[in-house]
Design an enzyme around this catalytic site. Structure first.
Site, PDB file in Angstrom:
ATOM      1  N   THR A   1      55.472   9.978 -18.930  1.00  0.00           N
ATOM      2  CA  THR A   1      56.296  11.139 -19.124  1.00  0.00           C
ATOM      3  C   THR A   1      57.016  11.646 -17.797  1.00  0.00           C
ATOM      4  OG1 THR A   1      54.798  11.832 -20.844  1.00  0.00           O
ATOM      5  CG2 THR A   1      56.229  13.644 -19.947  1.00  0.00           C
TER       6      THR A   1
ATOM      7  N   GLN B   1      44.318  16.212 -28.316  1.00  0.00           N
ATOM      8  CA  GLN B   1      43.917  15.971 -29.589  1.00  0.00           C
ATOM      9  C   GLN B   1      43.812  17.013 -30.175  1.00  0.00           C
ATOM     10  OE1 GLN B   1      44.506  12.652 -30.674  1.00  0.00           O
ATOM     11  NE2 GLN B   1      44.420  13.253 -32.692  1.00  0.00           N
TER      12      GLN B   1
ATOM     13  N   LYS C   1      61.255  14.568 -25.789  1.00  0.00           N
ATOM     14  CA  LYS C   1      60.686  13.163 -25.470  1.00  0.00           C
ATOM     15  C   LYS C   1      59.925  12.940 -26.949  1.00  0.00           C
ATOM     16  CE  LYS C   1      55.980  13.709 -24.129  1.00  0.00           C
ATOM     17  NZ  LYS C   1      55.144  13.782 -22.915  1.00  0.00           N
TER      18      LYS C   1
ATOM     19  N   ASP D   1      59.040  17.905 -21.660  1.00  0.00           N
ATOM     20  CA  ASP D   1      59.277  17.873 -23.135  1.00  0.00           C
ATOM     21  C   ASP D   1      59.119  19.361 -23.550  1.00  0.00           C
ATOM     22  OD1 ASP D   1      56.509  18.654 -23.118  1.00  0.00           O
ATOM     23  OD2 ASP D   1      55.731  16.576 -23.316  1.00  0.00           O
TER      24      ASP D   1
ATOM     25  N   ASP E   1      18.555   3.696 -20.336  1.00  0.00           N
ATOM     26  CA  ASP E   1      19.338   3.279 -21.349  1.00  0.00           C
ATOM     27  C   ASP E   1      20.793   3.873 -21.539  1.00  0.00           C
ATOM     28  OD1 ASP E   1      18.706   5.497 -22.132  1.00  0.00           O
ATOM     29  OD2 ASP E   1      17.882   5.171 -24.153  1.00  0.00           O
ATOM     30  N   GLY E   2      20.994   4.723 -20.656  1.00  0.00           N
ATOM     31  CA  GLY E   2      22.623   5.267 -20.064  1.00  0.00           C
ATOM     32  C   GLY E   2      22.630   6.714 -20.799  1.00  0.00           C
TER      33      GLY E   2
END
Ligand code: R5P
Length: 291
Positions: free
Chosen positions: A225, A94, A189, A166, A34-35
């Site tokens: 970028t 993140q 940026k 940046d 099932d992964g």
């Protein structure tokens, strides 16, 4: 000490074990029908200090889950200490809530890493050092690949000028410029948080006429970028442009984007497995000396 290679160790485990002269092993893994991921530690680890090596690039979620399973199993089996070597730290970007309501994903994965039983984290050039250090509750060691990348860059440039694409890459560019004894500058940026597109806010670049420009970043993902920065460098008179980053992912049409922006060479490290056209430097020794 025992070095264990996870499913995404990129052979760094073999090299690190050889340098340290320590025992080594590979985790056993498979996917259930099932992964779901299956993990087994095939050796005795009771009372041992274990170094587990697993990069967390695509598929990030699978590689992170496998790592949590491996660490908790090691501790359950009686390992005295677990050092997680995560050459590429997935979710490192993140690290802030750029928009209200967003998940602070880096904090979550680093919290889970600690709670799974990892006493120490060693990673290569994460997006932002400070957030990694503040989110992981154990000991953190950060490996700087810039001196090793600089050695390669010295061989292929004659009149270098370093650019940070940046503001966040400024300290990397500064480190690289020091290694190459070259001048450096930066671009400001802006990224559209909905479309992901990058736009130049301000360019501080001057003095690049007839120079071999090296754009230095932590990661090349979609290539937006680097391509922007390269165009600016050529507009200002650069002779050639090289893209240098610790982690070269090259997602989708990134390679084409970079070549149509005139980037003559891409140089990265083996924290991920980049396409063949990328010049790769090995970070195993840099990691081994930090263990
Ligand atoms: C962001 O601030 C990072 O340091 C990189 O500049 C960025 O993630 C690279 O992504 P892309 O290749 O998609 O522009």
């Amino acid at each position: 000490m025992i070095v264990i290679g996870g499913t995404a160790s990129n052979s760094i485990d073999d090299k690190v074990a050889k340098i340290l002269g320590s025992r080594s092993s590979k985790v056993e893994s498979k996917l259930f029908p099932d992964g779901e991921s299956y993990i087994r530690i095939p050796i005795e680890v009771k009372g041992e200090e274990v170094v587990i090596i697993q990069s967390t690039y695509y598929p990030q979620d699978k590689h992170w889950m496998e790592l949590f399973f491996m660490i908790e199993t090691l501790k359950d089996l009686g390992a005295e200490k677990v050092i997680s070597v995560i050459p590429y730290l997935g979710y490192a970007r993140q690290n802030r809530r750029f928009k209200d309501g967003e998940a602070l994903s880096l904090k979550t994965v680093l919290d889970l890493l600690y709670r799974s039983g990892s006493d120490e984290l060693i990673t290569v050039e994460p997006h932002d050092y400070d957030t990694v250090i503040s989110f992981f509750k154990g000991k953190v060691k950060i490996v700087d690949p810039v001196p090793t990348l600089a050695k390669e860059l010295k061989k292929i440039t004659s009149n270098p000028f370093v650019i940070a694409p940046d503001k966040g890459a400024l300290s990397r560019a500064e480190r690289m410029a020091k290694e190459l004894e070259a001048p450096f500058s930066f671009i400001e940026k802006e990224r559209d948080r909905n479309t992901g597109e990058v736009r130049v806010k301000y360019s501080h670049i001057s003095g690049v006429e007839n120079k071999d420009v090296i754009i230095v970043d932590d990661i090349i993902s979609t290539g937006g970028t680097m391509a922007q920065a390269s165009r600016i460098a050529y507009e200002k008179g650069a002779k050639s442009v090289i893209a240098s980053a610790a982690h070269v992912l090259l997602i989708g049409d990134a390679k084409d984007k970079l070549s149509s922006a005139g980037i003559r060479e891409i140089i990265g490290t083996n924290t991920v497995i980049p396409p063949e056209t990328v010049k790769v430097v090995d970070v195993s020794e840099l990691i081994a000396v930090r263990i």
